[in-house]
Design an enzyme around this catalytic site. Structure first.
Site, PDB file in Angstrom:
ATOM      1  N   HIS A 217       0.826  -1.201   0.000  1.00 58.85           N
ATOM      2  CA  HIS A 217       0.000   0.000   0.000  1.00 58.85           C
ATOM      3  C   HIS A 217       0.866   1.260   0.000  1.00 58.85           C
ATOM      4  O   HIS A 217       0.607   2.222  -0.722  1.00 58.85           O
ATOM      5  CB  HIS A 217      -0.929  -0.010   1.223  1.00 58.85           C
ATOM      6  CG  HIS A 217      -2.030   1.001   1.157  1.00 58.85           C
ATOM      7  ND1 HIS A 217      -2.230   1.951   2.125  1.00 58.85           N
ATOM      8  CD2 HIS A 217      -2.993   1.219   0.234  1.00 58.85           C
ATOM      9  CE1 HIS A 217      -3.262   2.703   1.808  1.00 58.85           C
ATOM     10  NE2 HIS A 217      -3.755   2.281   0.667  1.00 58.85           N
ATOM     11  N   HIS A 221       1.361   4.061  -3.212  1.00 61.17           N
ATOM     12  CA  HIS A 221       1.233   5.511  -3.111  1.00 61.17           C
ATOM     13  C   HIS A 221       2.536   6.244  -3.455  1.00 61.17           C
ATOM     14  O   HIS A 221       2.508   7.426  -3.774  1.00 61.17           O
ATOM     15  CB  HIS A 221       0.698   5.901  -1.728  1.00 61.17           C
ATOM     16  CG  HIS A 221      -0.782   5.654  -1.583  1.00 61.17           C
ATOM     17  ND1 HIS A 221      -1.733   6.550  -1.991  1.00 61.17           N
ATOM     18  CD2 HIS A 221      -1.459   4.582  -1.107  1.00 61.17           C
ATOM     19  CE1 HIS A 221      -2.947   6.059  -1.763  1.00 61.17           C
ATOM     20  NE2 HIS A 221      -2.810   4.866  -1.229  1.00 61.17           N
ATOM     21  N   HIS A 246      -8.125  -0.562  -4.824  1.00 60.21           N
ATOM     22  CA  HIS A 246      -8.823  -0.544  -3.543  1.00 60.21           C
ATOM     23  C   HIS A 246     -10.067  -1.426  -3.552  1.00 60.21           C
ATOM     24  O   HIS A 246     -10.422  -2.027  -2.544  1.00 60.21           O
ATOM     25  CB  HIS A 246      -9.152   0.905  -3.130  1.00 60.21           C
ATOM     26  CG  HIS A 246      -7.931   1.695  -2.731  1.00 60.21           C
ATOM     27  ND1 HIS A 246      -7.246   2.498  -3.609  1.00 60.21           N
ATOM     28  CD2 HIS A 246      -7.240   1.759  -1.554  1.00 60.21           C
ATOM     29  CE1 HIS A 246      -6.202   3.049  -2.984  1.00 60.21           C
ATOM     30  NE2 HIS A 246      -6.181   2.610  -1.744  1.00 60.21           N
ATOM     31  N   GLU A 358     -10.546  10.420  -5.023  1.00 62.87           N
ATOM     32  CA  GLU A 358      -9.370  10.200  -4.164  1.00 62.87           C
ATOM     33  C   GLU A 358      -9.065  11.377  -3.250  1.00 62.87           C
ATOM     34  O   GLU A 358      -8.889  11.138  -2.045  1.00 62.87           O
ATOM     35  CB  GLU A 358      -8.128   9.851  -5.007  1.00 62.87           C
ATOM     36  CG  GLU A 358      -6.935   9.579  -4.110  1.00 62.87           C
ATOM     37  CD  GLU A 358      -5.665   9.241  -4.874  1.00 62.87           C
ATOM     38  OE1 GLU A 358      -5.657   9.239  -6.103  1.00 62.87           O
ATOM     39  OE2 GLU A 358      -4.674   8.978  -4.196  1.00 62.87           O
ATOM     40  N   HIS A 373     -11.943  11.191  -0.198  1.00 56.78           N
ATOM     41  CA  HIS A 373     -11.256  10.030   0.371  1.00 56.78           C
ATOM     42  C   HIS A 373     -10.122  10.444   1.305  1.00 56.78           C
ATOM     43  O   HIS A 373     -10.006   9.942   2.418  1.00 56.78           O
ATOM     44  CB  HIS A 373     -10.743   9.140  -0.765  1.00 56.78           C
ATOM     45  CG  HIS A 373      -9.546   8.330  -0.403  1.00 56.78           C
ATOM     46  ND1 HIS A 373      -8.258   8.736  -0.708  1.00 56.78           N
ATOM     47  CD2 HIS A 373      -9.425   7.169   0.271  1.00 56.78           C
ATOM     48  CE1 HIS A 373      -7.407   7.836  -0.243  1.00 56.78           C
ATOM     49  NE2 HIS A 373      -8.068   6.877   0.360  1.00 56.78           N
ATOM     50  N   HIS A 377      -9.954   9.947   5.504  1.00 58.99           N
ATOM     51  CA  HIS A 377      -8.842   9.384   6.279  1.00 58.99           C
ATOM     52  C   HIS A 377      -8.446  10.326   7.417  1.00 58.99           C
ATOM     53  O   HIS A 377      -8.236   9.893   8.554  1.00 58.99           O
ATOM     54  CB  HIS A 377      -7.618   9.171   5.377  1.00 58.99           C
ATOM     55  CG  HIS A 377      -7.558   7.824   4.727  1.00 58.99           C
ATOM     56  ND1 HIS A 377      -6.898   6.760   5.297  1.00 58.99           N
ATOM     57  CD2 HIS A 377      -8.063   7.370   3.564  1.00 58.99           C
ATOM     58  CE1 HIS A 377      -7.000   5.702   4.504  1.00 58.99           C
ATOM     59  NE2 HIS A 377      -7.699   6.044   3.441  1.00 58.99           N
ATOM     60  N   HIS A 413     -13.143   2.532   3.060  1.00 62.43           N
ATOM     61  CA  HIS A 413     -12.958   2.222   1.646  1.00 62.43           C
ATOM     62  C   HIS A 413     -14.155   1.476   1.061  1.00 62.43           C
ATOM     63  O   HIS A 413     -14.385   1.532  -0.141  1.00 62.43           O
ATOM     64  CB  HIS A 413     -11.634   1.487   1.419  1.00 62.43           C
ATOM     65  CG  HIS A 413     -10.515   2.460   1.167  1.00 62.43           C
ATOM     66  ND1 HIS A 413     -10.277   3.007  -0.074  1.00 62.43           N
ATOM     67  CD2 HIS A 413      -9.631   3.028   2.002  1.00 62.43           C
ATOM     68  CE1 HIS A 413      -9.264   3.860   0.001  1.00 62.43           C
ATOM     69  NE2 HIS A 413      -8.851   3.900   1.254  1.00 62.43           N
TER      70      HIS A 413
END
Lengths: 694, 694
Positions: A217, A221, A246, A358, A373, A377, A413
Site C-alpha cells: 500500500h 502511493h 482498492h 481520491e 477520500h 482518512h 474504503h
C-alpha cells in the site's frame, strides 16, 4: 562525477540510497554495514544544530567508504519543506503535507545530474523531517532519470516501528546493545499482538497487519502520488487504478472475513455515529516524538480544525462532497471548473471518478467535489484530537504505510468503493459479444497444489520469516538483528487449463482468473450482482491458442501471478540484490500484492470457493504501447501498472466483474459463455507453522 | 560478609542499590558510572533465557567494581512473583499485583543478613518484571534492618519514561549514542508538551505534571504500602494520613485552579457519565512493551473483567461500597467481620475510615466495604480496554508514579475526600477551649520575601533544572545526559511572628501556618465551611514562648517547612550524597511535598490570599514517642510521618480546619481566637524563567 574512495567499492549510483538508512542519524554518521560516510563540501551543508558536534564526529566515527559530496551552485529554498517540524508526523493525506512533499520532490527532480541530486539530498537530509525526507527522496529516486533503476530499501527496514510491535523494537535495541552479532537470536513476534479473540475483528488481523500488504500500500502511493508535477501524477488510468486496487482490497478483505465467519464489512455511511471498532496499533515511532494513537471503541468523528496543519474542514464538507459526487453519478456527468458538463462515459468515466474521489490534482473540479477520500482518512485519523488541543498527531489511518492495519480503513474504503459501484452499476451491462470469444472454449481446468493429493484444493498455513531490523535502529550499534514473524502462506500451485481453438488459426487470448466465495454469510449461493464484488483477481496473462490440435493445455504457476510479487521483492535487502533480479527496473516491482497473501486463508474443513477462468479475445484487450525500455517485471501490473507505459489491458479494470450482468443473468452460472469455466475449489488451512527457510 | 574487590572502593551497603540501576539490563552488565558488576556464584543465578549469552558478556563488558554474590542455601520460591510477565505493566492498584508484590517484599525481608538479601535480590532480578522488582526491592530496602539507612535513587532516574515526554528519552538516547560526554547538551523539555491552552484543564498542568509532586506520590506509597506484612502496613495513623495527604492535594489543586480562573474540581459522582477531560500523557515505557494509553475526551467507564489480572468487578460494586461507607458514616459506626459495630469515633474514626476507603489490609471489613479508592483508579485506568480484548494495559491512573498527571485523578480523589468530609462534618465542632491557648496572643505576622520590596507578598516564577537521564537509558552508552525542564518555584521567604506570652512562665506551643484563597470563583469571600477545605498547610513547628519579655518574635524560613523537602532531596543523586546529608535515614526524607511547589502559582497582578497563623497549646499536641534512633529529617513529617515513630502531632490531622465550625461562626473572621492571626497576602507570579544554578 567524482568516484567514491576508500574501503570496498560501492556502485556509484547506489550511494544516494544510503541517505535512506537510519534516517534520524546525521549524514556524517556511517551508513549501512559497510560504513558509508558522506563528506560535505563545506560547513554550510551541516544543519545548524549539528555544527557544534561535527568536528568530533568525523574522528569518532570513521567509516570505510567515503563519499565526496559536491558543492552546489545555489542552495535550494527549503522554506516550505522546513515548515514541517523535524519531529512531527508526516501524512500524505494532509493537504499541507502533500504540498510540502510535492515541493521537495520538485526540488530533487529539478537537478540536472546525479551529482547535483546527491548534493541537494545530503544538504536537505538532516534539516528536514525524516519521514518527509524519506518519502520525497523515494519518489524522486523512482522518477529521476539518473536513479530510477535503483532499488529502494523496504520501508519496514527504515521505519520498523511502523510495521512491528514496539516491544520488538526495544528488544532489538537491547540485543544490538549487549550482544555480539553471532550471539543474537531472532526476536519472536507473536502473531496475535494487537488484540485477542474477544475482539471479533481480530480474526482478520493477520490480513490487516500483514507486512507485505502494508508495504504494498505504501509502495503503491509512492508510485502514484496524487499531487506534484502533473507529468508524475498523470499516469495512464491512475484514477481507475485507484478504484480497482482498492476495490480488490475490499473484495479480498471480505473474502477473508467470510473465511473467518465474519460478515462483509459495513460501510461508514453515517459519520455522526460512534465507530464501534477500536484499534490499538501498538506501533512505535523510532524517530518522531510521538506514539501512534489508538482509536478507542465507540469513538466519534468531529469537525477538524488544526491550525498547525492548516487543516480545517467539517464533517458536513465530507457529506456535501459525497452528495455532489453521487448526484454527478446519477446524472451521468461531472461539472468541470468552467461549468462544462463532462460525461462519466463508459470508458473514461471511472478514471475521472477515481481522480475526483481520491482526490488527485487530476480532479476535474476540486472546488466542487472536494477531497473526499483523503480527508475522510484525516477525519478518522484525528478522532482523538480534532482541534489539536492535546498536541497529538494522527492515528494509523493518517499514513498509507499503516492505514490498512485498522478495521476502519475497510469501512471507509467500502464507502468509497460504493461510489464507484454506483457508477459501474449505471453502465450498460456487457453483452454476450463483449464477453464471449467465438471459437474458443475452455473444456477443463485443474488446480494442482504441491503436496495435496486431491485436485482443486488450495492449501494455506503459517510461515515464519526473519526480517533484519538493524537499518531502522537509529542510534544503536550496527549488525543485523532479526525479528521472526509469521504470515499467511500457501502451498505453490499450478492452473492447468484446457482450451479448444476452433478458429482454424492460432489466436491470442488473455486468460483471466478470479476466485470468489461460493456462499454468503448465511450459507446460500449468491446472486451475480453480489458475488461479482467478491471475485478477487488471481492472475491475468496472455497466451497463444494453437488451432492444431484444437485442445491447448495451458499451465501457469501461482508464482507468476500478475497481481503479486515474491516475498523477496517485498522485503528486498538493500545491500544484496535478490537472485535473478537485475538492478534496473527492480524498483517498480516493489509495488505489488505480496505473494504470500495471494490465496485467502480458508478454513481447516475447506472453504468452498468458485474459481473462474476466462479467455478473452486479445484483439479487444490489446494496448498500443509506445516503444520504450523493456520492463523486467511486468508481473504485478494488475494492481500497479507498468512503468512509463500504458496499463497493459485495454478492458475496464475488473472486467468481466465490474458491471451488473445482462438481463436474465441472476447467478454466475447464467453468466458463463463458452470461453469461461467455473469450478468448485476449496481452501484448506492446515494450521501448521513453517520455520523460516535458512 | 565478603568484601567488594577491584576498582574504586564502594561502600558495601550500597551495592544492592546498583540492582535498581538500568533495570532492564541484566545484572552482569556493569551498573552505574563506576561499572559495578555482580558476580553470580553459579549458573543457577542466571535467568534461563540469559544463559546462552553469559560466557560472552563476562569478557565483553568488564566492569571496574566486582561484587561477589554468595550462594544461598535455598533458592526462593518465586512462582507467585513470576506470574507477572516480564514485559507486563505493574500496578499497585490491582489486587493480584499487590499480592505478588507483598510476597516478594516478604521474601526479601525474610533474609537474615545483608549478604543473603543481596544474593536473593540478584537471583530474582532478571527473572522478574522490572517494575515489580524495583518496587519490591525499594520497599524492602526501606524496611530491612541492614539496609534501611540506604538512599534510594529517584524513580525519575530509573524510569525517566514515567516522568518525561517520550521525545526527550529518544533524544537522550541519540546523544548518548553519538556524542562524547563533553559535547552533550541538556535537552530542553518544553513546559507545555501534553496539551495546548485550547484545553482549559491544561492551565494547571504545571501542577499535575510536576516531577517533584509525582515523585512524592510514588514515595508516599513506598513508605505506606497497603498490603503485605501487617507490621509494615500498620504504621501509626496510616489511614488518617491517607485521608489528610490526599485532602491537602485536593486543596492545593483547587488553590491552583482558582489562581488560573478555573472552578474547583468536580467530583466524579456519576460513574455512568462520560468523563469530559481527555488526557494524553505522552510518556514512554523504556522497559515494558507498552505505551501509556491516553484517555480520550468523553470516555465511558465500564465493568472490568480482565482474566490475566484476575480482576473482575462492576461499576455497581463501586457504587455499593460507596453507599455502604456513606451509610456507616451516617450511622456513626462501621461493622467489622464478626458483625460487631465499631464506632467511627471522634479520635480514631478517621483512621479507620481511611483504611476502609483506600482500602488497606487494615480495613475492618473488606467484604463489606470493598476496595473503593483502589478499584476506582483501576476502573478509570482501564476505560479504554475493560476486558483486555485489545491486550492493553492501564493508563497513568493505574500507577501512583503517574496518576497525579491526569485531571481525572483529582475528580476521583475529590469524590473520595467527600466521604471523609462527610465524616468530619458529623463530628462535634471544635470548642473555643479546643482552639484557644489562654495567655498566648499573636500580635503581628510579617511575611518577608527575598527580593520583594513590599511585605506580605509571595513571589513565584519558572525555574529551570537539569536532570540526568542516563540511569534509565537501558541499553545505551553510559555517561550523563541531561534533560532541562522547568518547574514552578518561589522566592525564599520568612515568616516573622510576634506573639505575647502572659502566662508568666515559658511555655511550649505549636505554630500552625495555613494559606487559602481569599475569594471564590465569583470573587466573593467564602463561608468558613467552604474555605476550610481550601486551607493548605504551609508549616508546623514547635516553639518555646518566653514570658519575659512577653513579646516573642519567631522567625521561620520557608525552606524549613514541615511539609516539604528540598529539591535536591527529591532528585537525589545516587552516587553523590547531597551536601549536609548523612546517608542513614536520608531515605525517609525522600517522601515530602517538593519545596518548589510550596507556594501556589498566584497571578501576575497578585492573587489575594489569607495567611492563617495559630499557636496551639503543646500540652494538647504532644505525642509520647517511644525512644528510638533520632531521625535526621523530621521536616516533611506533616504528609509523611516519622520513621518508626508516632505521627508527631496528637491533634487530628488538618486541625483546626478539619471540622465544621462552632455555632455562630460563619466566616474565618468569626473563627479566630487570640492565639490566631489572619493576614491578607498576595501571590505574585513574575513570569520570569530562571536558568539552572550551575
Amino acid at each position: 562525477m567524482r568516484a567514491a574512495t576508500g574501503g570496498k567499492a560501492t556502485s556509484i549510483q547506489q550511494e544516494i540510497i544510503y541517505l535512506l538508512d537510519r534516517p534520524a542519524e546525521p549524514f556524517f554518521v556511517p551508513k549501512g554495514e559497510r560504513g558509508v560516510v558522506f563528506e560535505a563540501p563545506n560547513r554550510e551543508f551541516l544543519a545548524e544544530r549539528l555544527r557544534p558536534m561535527v568536528a568530533e564526529l568525523g574522528s569518532r566515527w570513521g567509516g570505510e567508504v567515503k563519499v565526496p559530496v559536491s558543492a552546489v551552485a545555489a542552495l535550494p529554498d527549503l522554506s516550505l519543506p522546513l515548515q514541517l517540524p523535524r519531529r512531527a508526523s508526516f501524512s500524505l493525506f494532509i493537504p499541507l503535507h502533500r504540498k510540502i512533499a510535492a515541493r521537495l520532490v520538485s526540488i530533487f527532480l529539478g537537478t540536472k545530474t546525479y551529482e547535483e541530486f546527491l548534493s541537494l539530498s545530503v544538504y536537505a537530509r538532516d534539516r528536514l523531517n525524516p519521514y518527509l525526507f524519506v518519502y520525497a527522496l523515494s519518489v524522486a529516486i523512482l522518477h529521476h532519470p539518473d536513479t530510477r533503476g535503483l532499488r529502494l530499501p523496504a520501508l519496514a527496514e527504515m521505519f520498523p516501528g511502523r510495521y512491528m510491535h514496539r516491544g520488538v523494537i526495544s528488544m532489538a535495541r537491547a540485543q544490538a546493545s549487549i550482544l555480539e552479532q553471532t550471539n543474537r537470536m531472532p526476536i519472536n513476534v507473536p502473531r496475535d499482538y494487537t488484540a485477542s479473540d474477544l475482539d471479533t475483528e481480530h480474526r482478520v488481523a493477520y490480513f490487516r497487519e500483514d507486512l507485505g500488504i502494508n508495504l504494498h500500500h505504501w509502495h503503491w502511493h509512492l508510485v502514484y502520488p496524487n499531487v506534484g508535477d502533473r507529468k508524475i501524477v498523470n499516469k495512464d488510468r491512475r484514477g481507475e487504478l485507484f478504484y480497482y486496487m482498492h476495490q480488490q482490497i475490499i473484495a479480498r478483505y471480505n473474502f477473508e472475513r467470510l473465511c473467518n465467519r465474519l460478515g462483509r464489512v459495513t460501510r461508514l455511511l453515517n459519520l455522526r455515529e460512534p465507530i464501534e471498532e477500536g484499534y490499538f496499533p501498538k506501533l512505535d515511532s523510532t524517530v518522531a516524538s510521538r506514539v501512534w494513537q489508538p482509536r478507542h471503541a465507540g469513538a466519534l468523528l468531529h469537525n477538524i480544525n488544526r491550525e498547525q496543519d492548516q487543516l480545517r474542514f467539517d464533517l458536513e464538507d465530507l457529506e456535501r462532497w459525497r452528495d455532489r459526487i453521487i448526484e454527478a453519478i446519477h446524472s451521468g456527468a461531472v461539472m468541470d471548473e468552467t461549468g462544462k458538463r463532462v460525461p462519466l462515459s463508459e470508458g473514461e468515466g471511472i478514471d475521472r471518478l477515481g481522480n475526483i474521489v481520491e482526490s488527485s490534482v487530476l480532479s476535474v473540479n476540486r472546488s466542487l467535489y472536494g477531497d473526499l477520500h483523503n480527508l475522510g482518512h484525516v477525519a478518522i485519523a484525528y478522532a482523538h484530537d480534532p482541534d489539536a488541543r492535546h498536541l497529538e498527531t494522527f492515528s494509523v489511518m493518517g499514513d498509507p504505510a499503516t492505514a490498512m492495519r485498522d478495521p476502519v480503513f475497510y469501512r471507509w474504503h467500502a464507502t468509497i468503493d460504493d461510489l464507484f459501484q454506483m457508477h459501474k452499476n449505471a453502465l450498460p451491462a456487457y453483452t454476450v459479444a463483449q464477453l464471449d470469444y467465438p471459437g474458443i472454449k475452455i473444456t477443463k481446468v485443474d488446480l494442482v497444489t504441491e503436496g495435496r493429493q486431491n485436485p482443486n484444493e488450495f492449501e494455506t498455513f503459517w510461515q515464519q520469516r526473519d526480517l533484519d531490523l538493524s537499518r531502522g535502529l537509529d542510534f544503536s550499534p550496527r549488525g543485523p538483528v532479526f525479528a521472526r514473524f509469521s504470515h499467511l502462506q500457501h502451498a505453490p500451485f499450478t492452473y492447468k487449463i484446457t482450451a479448444e481453438n476452433s478458429i482454424n488459426k492460432p489466436v491470442l487470448g488473455t486468460v483471466r482468473i478470479f476466485l470468489a466465495p461460493k456462499y454468503d454469510e448465511r450459507g446460500l449461493e449468491m446472486l451475480f450482482r453480489d458475488q461479482k464484488l467478491l471475485f478477487i483477481e488471481m492472475d491475468k496473462f496472455q497466451i497463444t491458442l494453437k488451432s492444431k490440435p484444437t485442445a491447448n493445455v495451458i499451465e501457469r504457476a501461482s508464482s507468476s501471478s500478475s497481481i503479486s510479487i515474491p516475498f523477496e521483492r517485498t522485503f528486498q535487502d538493500l545491500e544484496s540484490p535478490p537472485p535473478g533480479m537485475t538492478e534496473s527496473s527492480f524498483n517498480y516491482c516493489g509495488c505489488g500484492w505480496p505473494q504470500n497473501m495471494l490465496v485467502p486463508k480458508g478454513t481447516s474443513e475447506g472453504f468452498p470457493c468458485q474459481l473462474f477462468v476466462m479467455i478473452s479475445n486479445f484483439n479487444d484487450d490489446k494496448v498500443n504501447q509506445t516503444p520504450g525500455p523493456i520492463t523486467k517485471c511486468p508481473d504485478a501490473a494488475s494492481f500497479c501498472g507498468l512503468r512509463d507505459k500504458k496499463y497493459p489491458d485495454k478492458r475496464s479494470m475488473g472486467y468481466p466483474f465490474d458491471r451488473n450482468p445482462r438481463n436474465g443473468v441472476d447467478t454466475i452460472y447464467h453468466f458463463l459463455t463458452p470461453n469461461m469455466l467455473l469450478m468448485d475449489v476449496n481452501i484448506f488451512f492446515s494450521g501448521k507453522t513453517e520455520s523460516p527457510t535458512p
